[in-house]
Design a protein around this motif. Structure first.
Motif, mmCIF file in Angstrom:
data_model
loop_
_atom_site.group_PDB
_atom_site.id
_atom_site.type_symbol
_atom_site.label_atom_id
_atom_site.label_comp_id
_atom_site.label_asym_id
_atom_site.label_seq_id
_atom_site.Cartn_x
_atom_site.Cartn_y
_atom_site.Cartn_z
ATOM 1 N N TRP A 19 40.938 51.153 25.732
ATOM 2 C CA TRP A 19 40.644 52.352 26.518
ATOM 3 C C TRP A 19 41.505 53.489 26.027
ATOM 4 O O TRP A 19 42.362 53.313 25.166
ATOM 5 N N ASP A 20 41.315 54.655 26.594
ATOM 6 C CA ASP A 20 42.020 55.834 26.116
ATOM 7 C C ASP A 20 43.403 55.899 26.757
ATOM 8 O O ASP A 20 43.673 56.736 27.617
ATOM 9 N N PHE A 27 45.587 58.661 29.294
ATOM 10 C CA PHE A 27 46.208 58.243 30.541
ATOM 11 C C PHE A 27 47.678 58.631 30.556
ATOM 12 O O PHE A 27 48.204 59.146 31.552
ATOM 13 N N CYS A 75 39.704 58.159 31.317
ATOM 14 C CA CYS A 75 40.603 57.008 31.374
ATOM 15 C C CYS A 75 40.704 56.466 32.801
ATOM 16 O O CYS A 75 40.818 55.255 33.008
ATOM 17 N N THR A 110 37.600 54.447 33.458
ATOM 18 C CA THR A 110 37.731 53.128 32.826
ATOM 19 C C THR A 110 38.628 52.226 33.654
ATOM 20 O O THR A 110 38.336 51.053 33.865
ATOM 21 N N TYR A 120 34.529 57.513 24.175
ATOM 22 C CA TYR A 120 35.736 56.936 23.612
ATOM 23 C C TYR A 120 35.497 55.720 22.748
ATOM 24 O O TYR A 120 36.108 55.534 21.729
#
Lengths: 343, 262
Positions: free
Chosen positions: A127-128, A132, A173, A176, B17
């Motif tokens: 994930w990003d 975050f 983020c 997610t 992403y």
């Protein structure tokens, strides 16, 4: 896990003056992961850390008119009477290091350190994480970073913050993260519904309480650290420039995502003669208090299993999600203080 | 955002992403888990398919992309060193890995396992197709091996006072990026040795460990997703990636290559 850092040798004579201790590159940690974290925060060249008996206020970014008392400057110093290690030899390292910790507001320069601490926050999900971390560091009014005083490396030892899930709901983020949590609790019907509610309709009143640190950070730091966090939340409800922001800190619930160790085989517990084997081992001791005070909680298996030390061979690394009502926080602070004072 | 005309792969954070952002399991240290040369590319096994496919989609038509481990680890970029002439592996490489690499790489790439105490060869040695910079404490035998197998001239050097030259610089046949604290005099000296333009800079948002954060050959560079736009533009310009065309370079090499990569 109990930190071995502050074990004292009571046979030593009390010393009138604090000795200068070289902070060796040898990490003060006992697991491979924590060692690698600790190594990242200290270069191979040893540094001198001045011991200040008087804590000094580190430089701050002024936030508001009341910024001075927002910034808790907790300096934890080891009692000099417990010192017994020789100061000259590099190899004579028996696990006791002197360090002064200070609390700071998050700032953009802390990016790499905080990112390292959060590397496994969502298990092995891709994930990003960078976004975050940027989010966390962007919120300077609530959030604390723990570093060593005067450390040129600026190694981050702990990060603690509370993020309003509604305020950041548009960030990819966070989406997610929320999906990750929902996915992990999907098997617990009740819990899944409650979580969905918290992340959906009630998101305005919900905070993600994030607390990650190096494994062996001295537990004495925890009460002031959490005090700082909850005080900052309170002050933010009064000091933030807009009403929307002020309201965004009036949390009713905190969601916590953490890691624990659970016994692999529950029946083993009854057969076991050794009754020091608990069902759950908490990596962070405040998690035990949070767990006790939680409105609900859920455990899920983690996919990244770390090499466990021998004592933990019967345990598996498990994720824990829990929700704690904001009304329970005073009780939490009280119990944490008494727990730390006992140990 | 991929720039179509160039062969530089820029992986930046975007709205989608999953499709961008070069990371190996949330780790931006691309140069740790891969090794890129003009003749082949090694990628660590165990990462997500996104990582592997990033290399494959960009390179597969031109050079073989080989998944491997070294000594059972995934840090392949830091353990081995190579160029279009050869690949040097540490003594920790297993027989199976050695065989796998010999089978997968083009025949004219000499794959050699060497006995060197400093087993993280990728951290100790940096090279392109003509010159290599090495750790000052490297064995004499290893130095000879490097010269033989890789077909390069070997110089023992430090970079900004660091002996791990393989970590703190990355260079191709067209340019190089070195540790940000390298002095002007050192830059000039190194540039003369390497015969390529050099620039001092960072990758992955201020990381000084250049070779860990990126990997490069004469026509492509792969950088970790934390790399800022400024860092990317520096990389683009020093490695001359805008004008680079892989076909011209590879065609020249192809004249001496075996036709089929199996």
């Amino acid at each position: 896990m109990r930190s071995q850092l502050l074990k004292s040798n009571t046979k030593t004579l009390p010393r009138p003056k604090r000795r200068r201790q070289r902070l060796k590159s040898w990490p003060i940690a006992f697991s491979p992961f924590a060692r690698s974290l600790a190594r990242m925060t200290s270069l191979s060249t040893p540094k001198r850390h001045p011991q200040n008996p008087n804590p000094t206020l580190p430089p701050r970014k002024p936030q508001s008119s009341q910024s001075s008392h927002h910034h808790f400057d907790g300096v934890v110093q080891e009692d000099s009477s417990k010192r017994e290690q020789s100061e000259t030899s590099d190899e004579d390292f028996d696990g006791v290091i002197q360090a002064d910790f200070s609390f700071f507001d998050p700032k953009p320069d802390d990016f790499h350190g905080v990112k390292t601490l959060l590397q496994t926050y969502l298990d092995n999900e891709e994930w990003d994480l960078s976004a975050f971390v940027d989010l966390i560091l962007g919120q300077t009014t609530v959030g604390t970073v723990v570093k060593i005083e005067d450390d040129e490396d600026e190694g981050i030892f702990a990060i603690v913050t509370a993020l309003n899930l509604y305020r950041y709901r548009e960030h990819r983020c966070i989406v997610t993260l929320m999906n990750f949590l929902l996915h992990k609790v999907r098997q617990g019907r009740d819990v899944a519904d409650k979580l969905r509610l918290l992340l959906g309709e009630q998101a305005r009143d919900v905070a993600l309480l994030l607390s990650q640190r190096m494994v062996n950070l001295p537990p004495q730091l925890l009460p002031p650290l959490y005090e700082a966090l909850f005080d900052e939340v309170l002050w933010a409800t009064e000091d933030e420039p807009t009403e929307e922001l002020r309201n965004s800190f009036k949390f009713k619930h905190y969601i916590i995502l953490s890691k624990i160790y659970m016994l692999k085989n529950a029946e083993q517990k009854t057969k076991r003669n050794n009754d020091s084997d608990e069902g759950i081992i908490y990596l962070k001791l405040e998690d035990e208090i949070f767990h006790k005070l939680s409105s609900w909680s859920f455990c899920f298996p983690l996919q990244t299993q770390q090499l466990a030390p021998h004592e933990l061979k019967n345990y598996r690394s498990t994720g824990l999600i829990m929700a704690v009502g904001a009304d329970k926080i005073p009780k939490f602070r009280q119990e944490l203080a008494s727990l730390i004072n006992e140990t | 955002m991929k720039l179509d005309d160039t062969k530089l792969v820029i992986w930046v954070k975007s709205a989608f992403y999953k499709e961008s952002g070069l990371q190996f399991e949330n780790n931006c240290e691309v140069g740790v888990f891969s090794k890129l040369t003009n003749a082949y590319c090694l990628v660590a096994i165990g990462g997500s398919e996104n990582f592997y496919s990033a290399f494959e989609s960009e390179l597969a038509d031109v050079i073989p992309v080989v998944k491997t481990s070294i000594g059972g680890t995934r840090i392949v970029g830091r353990l081995c060193v190579g160029n279009k002439n050869g690949l040097l592996l540490p003594h920790t490489t297993t027989d199976q890995e050695l065989q796998h690499l010999r089978n997968s790489l083009p025949d004219q790439v000499v794959v050699q396992r060497i006995e060197e105490r400093l087993s993280a060869l990728g951290n100790c040695i940096a090279c392109n197709d003509h010159v290599a910079l090495t750790h000052t404490d490297l064995d004499k035998e290893t130095e000879e091996m490097i010269a033989d197998v890789l077909g390069v001239e070997v110089f023992r050097q430090t970079i900004a006072g660091n002996i791990l030259v393989g970590s703190f610089c990355a260079f191709s046949n067209r340019g190089g990026l070195v540790h940000p604290h390298t002095s002007i005099e050192d830059l000039d000296e190194l540039s003369t040795l390497l015969q390529v333009p050099l620039v001092a800079g960072t990758v992955n948002r201020g990381s000084e460990v250049i070779a860990a954060g990126m990997t490069v050959n004469d026509w492509t560079a792969f950088c970790g997703s934390d790399t800022t736009a400024t860092e990317l533009s520096v990389i683009e310009s020093v490695f001359k990636l805008r004008e680079a065309q892989p076909s011209a370079i590879v065609d020249e090499m192809r004249k001496s290559l075996v036709d089929t990569y199996v």
